[in-house]
Write an enzyme that holds these catalytic residues in place. Structure first.
Site, PDB file in Angstrom:
ATOM      1  N   ASN A  29      48.044  54.677  47.692  1.00  0.00           N
ATOM      2  CA  ASN A  29      49.133  53.725  48.330  1.00  0.00           C
ATOM      3  C   ASN A  29      50.456  54.155  48.209  1.00  0.00           C
ATOM      4  O   ASN A  29      50.810  55.315  47.266  1.00  0.00           O
ATOM      5  CB  ASN A  29      49.290  52.557  47.261  1.00  0.00           C
ATOM      6  CG  ASN A  29      47.595  51.859  47.336  1.00  0.00           C
ATOM      7  OD1 ASN A  29      47.331  51.149  48.395  1.00  0.00           O
ATOM      8  ND2 ASN A  29      46.918  51.942  46.111  1.00  0.00           N
ATOM      9  N   ASP A 155      28.726  40.074  49.709  1.00  0.00           N
ATOM     10  CA  ASP A 155      27.679  39.841  49.078  1.00  0.00           C
ATOM     11  C   ASP A 155      27.751  39.946  47.681  1.00  0.00           C
ATOM     12  O   ASP A 155      27.420  39.100  46.735  1.00  0.00           O
ATOM     13  CB  ASP A 155      26.918  40.798  49.376  1.00  0.00           C
ATOM     14  CG  ASP A 155      25.421  40.488  48.942  1.00  0.00           C
ATOM     15  OD1 ASP A 155      24.953  39.231  48.502  1.00  0.00           O
ATOM     16  OD2 ASP A 155      24.449  41.653  48.671  1.00  0.00           O
TER      17      ASP A 155
END
Length: 262
Positions: A29, A155
């Protein structure tokens, strides 16, 4: 001096700035914080902008979108983001928050940008973990995913939801990138009985959309107005904002008619 915000690959905005206040880089980042005459401090995180004067808009909307459609909000999970102001809003409920973020260097660099940084980090009901595996196994009332999840992440996370739990994720703005929103709705619709897009009404400085998903809880039918009225110290969120967030223009209703599950 100016900085550029990429709204879509083909649309950009420029903002005049006075100075750069911070530049921090980690393995994954890049965070830069700037001073602006018109907007106060502006944080650029991986080319996405956060406006300090308007942090409350997203944090109030997402926190109370979940909190005011659930009778109880005991366990909350926040993943893939840095927004501690979201946790601050969620503490208006009697809740425990698990906040998963591996990049401590960048998170700690927001210390002067997030108004309630210390208050949140020091709250006894706040747990910061570097990864999901570090947390105790439990089921959550609300899961907030602050980056668009792929089907594998969906999921995995949906297995961590209670039967009446709510899953809220960031997506592309439905007006600016409707194909991306269609795909995101389809992905979530494969796992949930409810999958509805929304935006932050009157928020002019954002390219974000969101999706509210659940096995059984509905963002409008299950909205509890008394909970909204009981909220204190909110500047943006109210019942009108909540309902307006799900309003779509006629053309987008047609575009998303096969993807929205309500």
């Amino acid at each position: 001096m100016w900085i550029t915000q990429e709204i879509t690959p083909y649309l950009r905005k420029e903002y005049t700035i006075e100075a750069k206040l911070l530049d921090v880089r980690s393995e994954h980042n890049i965070l830069e914080i700037f001073k602006s005459k018109d907007f106060g401090e502006i944080a650029m995180l991986n080319r996405q902008l956060l406006f300090k004067n308007f942090l409350h808009i997203e944090s109030e909307l997402l926190a109370h979108m979940g909190g005011c459609t659930k009778k109880e909000l005991k366990e909350v999970l926040i993943v893939d983001g840095f927004d501690l102001e979201l946790a601050h809003q969620l503490f208006k409920y009697d809740t425990h928050i698990d906040f998963v973020q591996a990049d401590e260097k960048i998170l700690d660099s927001f210390i002067s940008f997030f108004p309630h940084f210390h208050e949140v980090k020091n709250n006894k009901n706040f747990t910061h973990a570097k990864q999901l595996l570090d947390l105790d196994i439990k089921k959550y009332d609300l899961i907030l995913c602050l980056q668009e999840p792929d089907i594998h992440k969906i999921d995995g996370l949906k297995r961590m939801l209670k039967e009446d739990g709510v899953f809220i994720s960031v997506a592309k703005h439905p007006l600016l990138e409707h194909v991306s929103m269609q795909n995101a709705l389809k992905n979530l619709g494969d796992f949930f009985a409810v999958a509805m897009p929304f935006v932050a009404p009157l928020r002019i400085l954002s390219n974000k959309g969101y999706i509210y998903a659940s096995f059984k809880t509905h963002p409008l039918k299950d909205l509890m107005a008394p909970k909204i009225e009981a909220l204190t110290s909110v500047r943006y969120y109210n019942e009108d904002i909540h309902r307006a967030a799900f309003a779509l223009p006629k053309n987008l209703q047609e575009v998303f008619k096969d993807n929205i599950k309500s």
